[in-house]
Design a protein around this motif. Structure first.
Motif, mmCIF file in Angstrom:
data_model
loop_
_atom_site.group_PDB
_atom_site.id
_atom_site.type_symbol
_atom_site.label_atom_id
_atom_site.label_comp_id
_atom_site.label_asym_id
_atom_site.label_seq_id
_atom_site.Cartn_x
_atom_site.Cartn_y
_atom_site.Cartn_z
ATOM 1 N N ASN A 87 0.830 -1.216 0.000
ATOM 2 C CA ASN A 87 0.000 0.000 0.000
ATOM 3 C C ASN A 87 0.857 1.256 0.000
ATOM 4 O OD1 ASN A 87 -2.335 -1.462 -0.003
ATOM 5 N ND2 ASN A 87 -2.607 -1.406 2.216
ATOM 6 N N LEU A 90 -0.911 4.256 -1.915
ATOM 7 C CA LEU A 90 -2.315 4.171 -1.530
ATOM 8 C C LEU A 90 -2.481 4.591 -0.079
ATOM 9 C CD1 LEU A 90 -3.081 0.743 -3.230
ATOM 10 C CD2 LEU A 90 -4.016 2.951 -3.912
ATOM 11 N N ASP A 91 -1.368 4.710 0.633
ATOM 12 C CA ASP A 91 -1.406 5.041 2.054
ATOM 13 C C ASP A 91 -0.132 5.798 2.418
ATOM 14 O OD1 ASP A 91 -2.473 5.134 4.542
ATOM 15 O OD2 ASP A 91 -2.444 2.958 4.905
ATOM 16 N N GLU A 151 -4.297 13.213 -0.219
ATOM 17 C CA GLU A 151 -4.925 12.152 -1.018
ATOM 18 C C GLU A 151 -4.984 12.532 -2.493
ATOM 19 O OE1 GLU A 151 -8.794 10.685 0.555
ATOM 20 O OE2 GLU A 151 -8.633 9.455 -1.259
ATOM 21 N N ALA A 152 -5.328 13.796 -2.749
ATOM 22 C CA ALA A 152 -5.447 14.228 -4.149
ATOM 23 C C ALA A 152 -4.087 14.210 -4.846
ATOM 24 C CB ALA A 152 -6.064 15.617 -4.213
ATOM 25 N N ALA A 169 -3.145 10.685 -5.616
ATOM 26 C CA ALA A 169 -3.881 10.168 -6.777
ATOM 27 C C ALA A 169 -3.131 10.535 -8.053
ATOM 28 C CB ALA A 169 -5.295 10.741 -6.799
ATOM 29 N N HIS A 170 -2.630 11.745 -8.079
ATOM 30 C CA HIS A 170 -1.892 12.226 -9.247
ATOM 31 C C HIS A 170 -0.592 11.439 -9.433
ATOM 32 C CE1 HIS A 170 -0.851 15.013 -12.337
ATOM 33 N NE2 HIS A 170 0.248 15.431 -11.709
ATOM 34 N N ARG A 188 0.068 8.362 -8.311
ATOM 35 C CA ARG A 188 -0.277 7.002 -8.727
ATOM 36 C C ARG A 188 -0.538 6.962 -10.223
ATOM 37 N NH1 ARG A 188 -3.551 6.986 -3.917
ATOM 38 N NH2 ARG A 188 -5.415 7.485 -5.110
ATOM 39 N N ASN A 189 -1.266 7.976 -10.687
ATOM 40 C CA ASN A 189 -1.638 8.004 -12.097
ATOM 41 C C ASN A 189 -0.409 8.066 -13.010
ATOM 42 O OD1 ASN A 189 -2.677 10.171 -14.513
ATOM 43 N ND2 ASN A 189 -3.869 8.317 -14.148
ATOM 44 N N PHE A 241 -0.750 -0.612 -11.602
ATOM 45 C CA PHE A 241 -1.160 -1.681 -10.677
ATOM 46 C C PHE A 241 -1.639 -2.922 -11.421
ATOM 47 C CE2 PHE A 241 -1.747 2.060 -7.968
ATOM 48 C CZ PHE A 241 -1.244 1.621 -6.750
ATOM 49 N N LEU A 247 -8.451 3.625 -18.904
ATOM 50 C CA LEU A 247 -8.835 4.357 -17.686
ATOM 51 C C LEU A 247 -7.743 5.269 -17.112
ATOM 52 C CD1 LEU A 247 -11.041 1.720 -15.790
ATOM 53 C CD2 LEU A 247 -11.784 3.912 -16.726
ATOM 54 N N PRO A 248 -6.492 4.780 -16.932
ATOM 55 C CA PRO A 248 -5.473 5.686 -16.364
ATOM 56 C C PRO A 248 -5.245 6.912 -17.260
ATOM 57 C CG PRO A 248 -4.664 3.430 -16.411
ATOM 58 C CD PRO A 248 -5.944 3.443 -17.182
ATOM 59 N N TYR A 270 -7.769 9.739 -16.615
ATOM 60 C CA TYR A 270 -7.466 10.571 -15.443
ATOM 61 C C TYR A 270 -6.200 11.392 -15.666
ATOM 62 C CZ TYR A 270 -11.139 7.890 -13.315
ATOM 63 O OH TYR A 270 -12.346 7.328 -13.052
ATOM 64 N N ARG A 295 -3.321 -2.450 -18.872
ATOM 65 C CA ARG A 295 -3.770 -1.222 -18.217
ATOM 66 C C ARG A 295 -2.640 -0.629 -17.368
ATOM 67 N NH1 ARG A 295 -8.557 -2.298 -14.295
ATOM 68 N NH2 ARG A 295 -6.825 -3.111 -13.077
#
Lengths: 235, 409
Positions: free
Chosen positions: A58, A63-64, A83-84, A87-88, A90-91, A96, A115-116, A119, A163
């Protein structure tokens, strides 16, 4: 081995701790983890359940947040991001692959792969083109319009790998990617990861199976929240 | 992720659960269509009353005889006395006493049998003066109305209502110039009234025969000067209440009565309109309220389904977050989905209301006038409902942590 290229570190974990509190009981899932993973490495993290493996995954996957310590991903400190912001990150930086595939059943393969890119704010035409290329890369060029329900487990996991690839991330993070697959599909997916490794991708594989870990170049063993062994696997 | 992508993915999600989306929208559809139709009915009823009133002539005051009280104390209803006279009408017409009165027409009314050859027809005979067409806002479709000379000489002339004329004279021949027998007296038809539609009191304004008052008196053998109604046209709509005061004062004086013993009553079309409209309004407000509640229930339905949808799609939310969707992107996605359900429900509701407004009036004999404002308002409301009831589910979805969401089964 006489290569003189200085390897570039992609992942640098230093003194990572993760505390969970449940009522008055405090539990330390990670107790000071230091890991450096270089560009192009294929690393397997092995450990029994309860070892802190999932917590590590994680944190590696952004993710954490860790409770303590610093995490540099591609030179960027992500340990205290919101968190925001995560997210950026991770993208852009992480691809994953999950044990459960996690495909959206109502969408055809290519729309799962794109999908990625949605975003990331990439236009429709480019998304489709790149998604199809990623699917061809994993050997599913003829399954672009099929929905997950029309694909076998092995094929679905390959869609998930496509993906993970499509956004050209810094690392591919595979969490028990063969946990739900039969031996033939397992071999196909691991072969695909080998291939990606040879083409220069950085891959972190999390597993509890030693045969799967043996495919990697380097094995990290985690036990009770600490790395107990870090060795290269003989080819 | 831009708005267009968000919208596309919302459309995908709504289509992926088609049956559920339709059922969710149903509440909004019913609510919106019933609100629009109810407001339409209310508006239609008001328009209808207004039309009827203006057909009778605006700026109109109606003076009726008052009640009678016999020596034994038994009181009759209004109109039972014969206290109004032709002299009263002439006094009201006097511009120096009642400057706000424009025109006056007194009338008497009796029933008589009209005969043309073998055809006979019983209708009411209205005896009046030459100002009657102007005061009552009536025009003639053929021939002419009678003139002063004919009133003075009690000429045997008659003007027929449209229905009366078609009952007595079938065929292509114009009734004008023909003769009819009224209770045994030979009379010449000099004109036919244009159709006015039914009056609000239920008696047909198109079934009557109009003669000079002198002729009518002679027909019934009456020698007194009493009239059954005096119609008064005020100078304008604004002068109506001034005219009312003038007539009231004048008649109270002439008859030597006080306000409590008044032997006449004055009513205006305006007061009838006001009464009718306030009744309609009350009813419309009530029905709109009920329809509004159903709209609210529909909105709660949207929220309910969106909450179910969030729970059902926890893994999808987790995945989207893991792949890089920020909390605000997830919130926007669910918000757009809810608004889409609301808006689609609203538009379908409007379509049903428009179809209903076209079909229903012929079935229930009530006019429906759809207002553009109500329709636009209804669509706006449905959108606001979708957004309003989508906020909570959307923020719940946005707050999910990707780890928990991914791990849920």
């Amino acid at each position: 081995m006489s290569r003189l290229i200085v390897p570039e570190p992609v992942v640098e974990l230093a003194g990572i701790r993760k505390m969970y509190r449940s009522g008055s009981i405090e539990f330390e899932a990670l107790r000071g983890v230091d890991i450096t993973i270089n560009q192009g490495e294929y690393v397997a993290v092995i450990g029994p359940s309860g070892s802190g493996k999932s917590t590590l995954m994680n944190i590696l996957g952004c993710l954490d947040n860790p409770s303590d310590g610093t995490y540099l991903l591609g030179g960027e400190d992500v340990s205290t991001m919101s968190e925001a912001q995560l997210a950026h990150v991770r993208n852009r930086r992480i691809g994953f692959v999950f044990q459960q595939f996690n495909l959206l059943t109502s969408l055809p393969a290519w729309r799962n792969v794109e999908l990625p890119l949605i975003y990331a704010g990439i236009g429709r035409a480019e998304r489709r083109e790149r998604s199809i290329r990623a699917l061809e890369r994993v050997g599913l060029g003829d399954r672009v319009e099929n929905r997950p329900g029309e694909l076998s487990g092995g094929q679905q996991q390959r869609v998930a790998v496509a993906r993970a690839l499509v956004s050209e991330p810094d690392i591919i993070l595979a969490d028990e990617p063969t946990g739900n697959l039969d031996s033939v599909s397992t071999e196909a997916v691991l072969g695909l990861l080998d291939e990606l490794h040879h083409s220069g991708r950085t891959i972190v594989l999390i597993t509890h199976e030693h045969e799967v870990a043996a495919r990697a170049q380097r094995n990290l063993v985690i036990r009770d929240g600490q790395i107990t062994s870090d060795e290269l696997v003989a080819a | 992720m831009n708005w267009l992508e968000t919208f596309r993915s919302a459309v995908d999600a709504v289509r992926a659960h088609r049956m559920r989306s339709i059922l969710t929208m149903l509440g909004i559809v019913i609510g919106i269509s019933s609100v629009i139709l109810t407001v339409g009915f209310g508006q239609g009823a008001q328009d209808k009353v207004k039309d009827q009133i203006s057909a009778l002539g605006s700026n109109l005051l109606i003076v009726s005889p008052g009640s009678t009280t016999s020596s034994s104390g038994v009181r009759g209803g209004f109109g039972s006395a014969s206290t109004l006279t032709l002299q009263d009408a002439e006094a009201i017409a006097d511009k120096t006493v009642a400057p706000d009165v424009k025109n006056v027409a007194a009338q008497t009314s009796t029933s008589a049998e009209l005969v043309n050859g073998t055809t006979n027809w019983t209708t009411s005979i209205v005896g009046t003066t030459t100002s009657w067409p102007e005061v009552r806002k009536r025009s003639l479709s053929a021939g002419r109305f009678f003139n002063e000379d004919e009133v003075t000489s009690a000429a045997h002339v008659v003007v027929l209502g449209a229905d009366t004329a078609s009952e007595l004279f079938s065929g292509p021949v114009s009734p004008v110039g023909q003769s009819v027998t009224v209770d045994g007296t030979q009379m010449t038809v000099i004109g036919v009234l244009a159709s006015s539609g039914s009056s609000s009191s239920g008696t047909s304004e198109d079934d009557q025969a109009v003669t000079p008052m002198t002729t009518a008196k002679r027909l019934t053998g009456s020698t007194n000067a009493s009239v059954s109604t005096i119609y008064v046209q005020a100078q304008s709509g604004d002068a109506l209440s001034a005219a009312y005061q003038e007539i009231d004062g004048l008649l109270t004086n002439l008859h030597g009565v006080s306000a409590s013993t008044a032997d006449f009553s004055i009513s205006s079309q305006q007061s009838l309109v006001a009464t009718a409209n306030s009744t309609n309004k009350t009813l419309t407000v009530l029905l709109t309220g009920i329809a509004g509640i159903s709209l609210l229930v529909g909105g709660i339905g949207v929220m309910n389904i969106m909450l179910v949808s969030v729970t059902e799609r926890i893994r999808e939310i987790g995945l989207r977050k893991a792949l890089g969707a920020a909390p605000r992107v997830i919130r926007r996605q669910f918000l757009v989905e809810a608004s889409l359900l609301g808006l689609a429900g609203g538009i379908i509701g409007v379509i049903i209301a428009v179809v209903g407004a076209a079909v229903l009036p012929s079935l229930i004999n009530q006019p429906v006038s759809l207002s553009l404002v109500a329709t636009a308002g209804a669509i706006g409301t449905s959108l606001i409902l979708g957004i309003g009831f989508g906020v909570y589910p959307a923020s719940r979805a946005a707050r999910l942590t990707p780890i928990d969401a991914l791990r849920s089964e």
